[in-house]
Design a protein around this motif. Structure first.
Motif, mmCIF file in Angstrom:
data_model
loop_
_atom_site.group_PDB
_atom_site.id
_atom_site.type_symbol
_atom_site.label_atom_id
_atom_site.label_comp_id
_atom_site.label_asym_id
_atom_site.label_seq_id
_atom_site.Cartn_x
_atom_site.Cartn_y
_atom_site.Cartn_z
ATOM 1 N N ASP A 208 -0.079 -3.663 13.112
ATOM 2 C CA ASP A 208 -1.167 -2.459 12.651
ATOM 3 C C ASP A 208 -0.664 -1.125 12.439
ATOM 4 N N VAL A 209 -0.175 -0.682 11.368
ATOM 5 C CA VAL A 209 0.369 0.775 11.368
ATOM 6 C C VAL A 209 -0.869 1.668 10.484
ATOM 7 N N ASP A 210 -2.148 1.450 10.825
ATOM 8 C CA ASP A 210 -3.005 2.311 10.255
ATOM 9 C C ASP A 210 -3.000 3.826 10.689
ATOM 10 N N ARG A 211 -3.375 4.759 9.840
ATOM 11 C CA ARG A 211 -3.468 6.075 10.200
ATOM 12 C C ARG A 211 -2.181 6.809 10.810
ATOM 13 N N ASN A 212 -1.042 6.519 9.992
ATOM 14 C CA ASN A 212 0.195 7.098 10.497
ATOM 15 C C ASN A 212 0.572 7.911 8.918
ATOM 16 N N ALA A 213 1.802 8.203 8.898
ATOM 17 C CA ALA A 213 2.291 8.994 7.844
ATOM 18 C C ALA A 213 3.354 8.329 6.902
ATOM 19 N N ILE A 214 3.165 6.885 6.765
ATOM 20 C CA ILE A 214 4.342 6.264 6.080
ATOM 21 C C ILE A 214 4.074 6.345 4.643
ATOM 22 N N ARG A 215 5.166 6.565 3.900
ATOM 23 C CA ARG A 215 4.961 6.975 2.444
ATOM 24 C C ARG A 215 5.254 5.701 1.530
ATOM 25 N N SER A 216 6.033 4.684 2.202
ATOM 26 C CA SER A 216 6.701 3.700 1.349
ATOM 27 C C SER A 216 6.831 2.507 2.209
ATOM 28 N N PHE A 217 6.603 1.379 1.896
ATOM 29 C CA PHE A 217 6.572 0.202 2.624
ATOM 30 C C PHE A 217 7.668 -0.979 2.285
ATOM 31 N N PRO A 218 8.306 -1.468 3.085
ATOM 32 C CA PRO A 218 9.500 -2.302 2.720
ATOM 33 C C PRO A 218 8.680 -3.707 2.349
ATOM 34 N N SER A 219 9.306 -4.869 2.039
ATOM 35 C CA SER A 219 8.574 -6.100 1.878
ATOM 36 C C SER A 219 8.629 -6.671 3.129
ATOM 37 N N LEU A 220 7.429 -7.263 3.527
ATOM 38 C CA LEU A 220 7.454 -8.294 4.431
ATOM 39 C C LEU A 220 7.280 -9.665 4.404
ATOM 40 N N ALA A 221 7.576 -10.098 3.311
ATOM 41 C CA ALA A 221 7.298 -11.271 2.792
ATOM 42 C C ALA A 221 8.186 -12.326 3.415
ATOM 43 N N HIS A 222 9.308 -11.859 4.142
ATOM 44 C CA HIS A 222 10.377 -12.717 4.933
ATOM 45 C C HIS A 222 9.852 -13.029 6.240
#
Length: 287
Positions: A208-222
Motif C-alpha cells: 500500500d503506497v496510497d497518498r504519496n508523491a510517486i510519479r512513475s511505477f516500475p513493473s511488479l509483475a515479477h
C-alpha cells in the motif's frame, strides 16, 4: 430523544470527571478510573483503554500470566519498570498516547507478537527493539518518523508492518532481509519514488503506497506472491504492471494492456482533452 441527550451529557461529564481525577495520584482516585480490577481476569486480558490514565496501576504488573494488555487512548508518556514482570505478554497496545520515545521496558517483553504504537509522537525506535524476535505485527502509523528505523529490519518474524501517515521519503535496503513480511502499509507518506527495496521482496502479498508523491511505477509483475497493490492518490503517469490475478487499486487499475504515457497518446485524444477514466473509489480495509 431526551434520554439520548441525557446519556450523551452523562458520557461527556464522565469523561470530564475522569480527566480531572487522572491528575490526582491517590489510590481511591485511581481505583475510580480502573473500576473493579483487583485480580487478573480469567481470559488473561486487561483493557484499560480510554481511561484518561497518566500512569498505569502497578498491581497490573503483578498479573504475571497476562497475555493481552490494552492501554490505548490514554495520556501515557512513560511506563513503570515493573512492566518487565509480564513475560507472558503477547499483545501490547500503546497507540493514541503521548509517547515521544518507546519505553525500554517494552523491549524486555520477549513474547510480544503484536505491538501497537500508532498515533504517538515517536521520531525513532531504540536498538533494543531487536530483542523482540517473536514480533509479527508492528503498528507505527501516525507518528513523526522521517525514516523507517533500521532496527525494524532485524525483526526476522515480522509479517505485517503499518507505517502510514509519517514523513518517510524512502525505505532502508535492509528491509529485504524480512523474508516473512507479507503486508506493508505506507500510505500518506512522502515517497517520491516507489521504494526500490520492495522490488526485491518476492514474498510480499500486499503493498500500500496510497497518498504519496510517486510519479512513475516500475513493473511488479515479477513478484510471485503479490495479491494486492494500492497506489491511488499519487501523481503517477502509469499504473504498476502486475501479474495476472493481482488486484490493483488506483488510476487505470481496470485497464489492460497498460495505459500509454501522455506523450504517446494519439492526436485524437489530445484534441478532446479527456483524461483516462478513473475506476470507482475502492479503498480496501487493512487486514
Amino acid at each position: 430523544m431526551v434520554a439520548v441527550i441525557l446519556n450523551a451529557d452523562s458520557f461527556s461529564m464522565g469523561n470530564t470527571l475522569r480527566a480531572i481525577i487522572a491528575f490526582i495520584p491517590s489510590d481511591d482516585c485511581q481505583k475510580y478510573l480502573l473500576g473493579d480490577l483487583e485480580e487478573m481476569p480469567i481470559d488473561r486480558m486487561v483493557d484499560l483503554s480510554s481511561r484518561q490514565l497518566r500512569r498505569i496501576p502497578l498491581h497490573v504488573c503483578s498479573f504475571r500470566e497476562l497475555v493481552k494488555l490494552y492501554l490505548s487512548d490514554n495520556n501515557l508518556h512513560q511506563l513503570p519498570p515493573e512492566l518487565e514482570q509480564l513475560q507472558n505478554l503477547q499483545i501490547l497496545a500503546l497507540d493514541f498516547n503521548n509517547f515521544k520515545a518507546l519505553p525500554l521496558v517494552v523491549c524486555t517483553l520477549k513474547q510480544l507478537c503484536i505491538l501497537y504504537l500508532g498515533n504517538n509522537k515517536l521520531c525513532d525506535l531504540p536498538q533494543e527493539l531487536s530483542l523482540l524476535q517473536n514480533l509479527k505485527t508492528l503498528w507505527l502509523e501516525s507518528n513523526c518518523l522521517s525514516h523507517l528505523p533500521e532496527v525494524v529490519c532485524e525483526l526476522s518474524l515480522l509479517k505485517t508492518l503499518h507505517a502510514g501517515s509519517n514523513a518517510l521519503h524512502t525505505l532502508p535496503a535492509g528491509l529485504r532481509c524480512l523474508q516473512e513480511l507479507r503486508t506493508i502499509w505506507l500510505s500518506s507518506n512522502l515517497l517520491a519514488d516507489f521504494p526500490p527495496v520492495l522490488l526485491h521482496m518476492p514474498f510480499l502479498e500486499v503493498i500500500d503506497v496510497d497518498r504519496n508523491a510517486i510519479r512513475s511505477f516500475p513493473s511488479l509483475a515479477h513478484l510471485p506472491g503479490l495479491k494486492l497493490v494500492i497506489y491511488d492518490h499519487n501523481p503517477c503517469r502509469n499504473a504498476p504492471k502486475v501479474a495476472k490475478g493481482v488486484r490493483r487499486v488506483g488510476r487505470w487499475a481496470e485497464e489492460t494492456p497498460e495505459p500509454r504515457k501522455r506523450s504517446e497518446l494519439g492526436r485524437e485524444e489530445e484534441t478532446d482533452g479527456k483524461e483516462p477514466p478513473l475506476p470507482p473509489d475502492k479503498q480496501p480495509q487493512p487486514c
